[in-house]
Design an enzyme around this catalytic site. Structure first.
Site, short mmCIF file in Angstrom:
data_model
loop_
_atom_site.label_atom_id
_atom_site.label_comp_id
_atom_site.label_asym_id
_atom_site.label_seq_id
_atom_site.Cartn_x
_atom_site.Cartn_y
_atom_site.Cartn_z
N ASP A 24 0.66 -1.35 -0.23
CA ASP A 24 -0.10 0.04 -0.23
C ASP A 24 0.98 1.30 0.12
O ASP A 24 1.47 1.63 1.13
CB ASP A 24 -0.98 -0.07 1.10
CG ASP A 24 -1.82 -1.23 1.30
OD1 ASP A 24 -1.53 -2.23 0.98
OD2 ASP A 24 -2.98 -0.86 1.59
N ASN A 56 -4.16 4.01 -1.27
CA ASN A 56 -3.98 4.93 -0.16
C ASN A 56 -3.13 6.27 -0.71
O ASN A 56 -2.79 7.00 -0.12
CB ASN A 56 -3.31 4.54 1.17
CG ASN A 56 -4.25 3.47 1.79
OD1 ASN A 56 -5.29 3.34 2.09
ND2 ASN A 56 -3.82 2.26 1.52
N HIS A 84 -10.68 1.09 -0.27
CA HIS A 84 -10.86 2.66 -0.43
C HIS A 84 -10.81 3.05 -1.85
O HIS A 84 -10.46 4.04 -2.15
CB HIS A 84 -9.53 3.14 0.28
CG HIS A 84 -9.45 3.18 1.91
ND1 HIS A 84 -10.58 3.23 2.54
CD2 HIS A 84 -8.35 2.74 2.66
CE1 HIS A 84 -10.32 3.20 3.80
NE2 HIS A 84 -9.19 2.62 3.83
N HIS A 165 -6.59 -8.43 -0.66
CA HIS A 165 -6.69 -7.22 0.18
C HIS A 165 -7.45 -7.58 1.20
O HIS A 165 -8.72 -7.62 1.46
CB HIS A 165 -7.30 -6.12 -0.60
CG HIS A 165 -7.17 -4.64 -0.06
ND1 HIS A 165 -5.88 -4.05 -0.07
CD2 HIS A 165 -8.05 -4.07 0.88
CE1 HIS A 165 -5.90 -3.05 0.45
NE2 HIS A 165 -7.28 -2.81 0.90
FE FE2 Z 1 -7.33 -1.40 2.55
#
Ligand code: FE2
Length: 274
Positions: A24, A56, A84, A165
């Site tokens: 990430d 992110n 996200h 994930h």
């Molecule tokens: Fe996540």
């Protein structure tokens, strides 16, 4: 010719495909680590294919078209997302046209974007896909196991790479064991904490529970500790403030695959701290 291009052409002669998977990428400091270190890693290690989690990358939450392009400009081949995926509204402006951007395959039908992409690499077809775990995740999702089964049954690629994930280590390990020998690489993302369990499973799948995070080293998985500690102490809702100063890290895994046998021949954990 410098030594890096020499070592990379040697690997070409040995039919080895070197893949870098990046954990990430978080906010400003994550982008800085990519800008300042990826080129060196890529050339020194002879990396030919890069998969990076970018959910992110925009201020610690979501992705924008500019940051997606930034990753492609830095030789990332496939960008994966996660829970996200849609946190930054700009994603709706480009996700339908973004050939190398994937979100979890097991998101319900009707959700924008796609869950996998198949690319040609030399003589090989490589399918990269992402699924999201359902344990401790609040998003409504189809079964990651069944969705993956469907994908494997409906496609015919030489190499499969999966970004799982998820939050729970057990769910990730169960998934990797279930598909052992059928998916070449299963790596976890989402927790932002690099695990020390990279290994080749009994039937040949390269596995690591979590790649870790590319971004701030201090803070609590990318954000300022004070509000997070307050939430644990009081249960009050707090605002996340991404860390923007201090030491930085780049986390990931390098996997070397034999292009003829499709087997993993070597791997190396990446944990650069600066
Ligand atoms: Fe996540």
């Amino acid at each position: 010719r410098n030594s890096s291009s020499r070592s990379s052409s040697l690997e070409r002669e040995k039919n080895l495909m070197k893949i870098l998977l990046i954990g990430d990428i978080f906010g400003t400091m994550g982008r800085e680590m990519i800008k300042e270190n990826l080129e060196e890693i890529r050339t020194k290690k002879g990396i030919q294919f890069i998969v990076a989690n970018g959910e992110n990358i925009a201020h610690g939450n979501g992705i924008t078209n500019n940051y997606y392009k930034f990753l492609l400009d830095n030789h990332v081949n496939i960008v994966t997302l996660g829970n996200h995926s849609f946190a930054n509204h700009d994603v709706f402006n480009f996700i339908d046209d973004a050939k190398n951007l994937i979100r979890p395959l097991n998101m319900p039908s009707g959700v924008p974007g796609k869950g996998y992409v198949t690319l040609k690499y030399n003589q090989l077809t490589v399918t990269v896909f992402q699924v999201m775990g359902r344990t401790f995740m609040s998003t409504p999702l189809d079964c990651p196991f069944k969705k993956t089964e469907e994908l494997l049954n409906s496609t015919n690629s030489d190499i499969y790479i999966c970004d799982f994930h998820g939050e729970a280590t057990s769910e990730k390990i169960a998934f990797a064991n279930y598909f052992d020998g059928r998916i070449n690489i299963v790596v976890g993302t989402h927790t932002h904490v690099q695990t020390n369990d990279a290994r080749i499973l009994p039937k040949g799948t390269m596995y690591m529970t979590d790649l870790g995070m590319t971004g701030p080293l201090d803070g609590i998985i990318g954000v300022n500790p004070t509000p997070i500690i307050k939430r644990f102490l009081t249960g009050m809702p707090v605002r996340h403030i991404p860390m923007e100063t201090g030491p930085k890290q780049l986390n990931g895994l390098i996997v070397e695959i034999n292009e003829l046998t499709h087997k993993t021949t070597n791997f190396e954990i990446v944990n650069v701290v600066k």
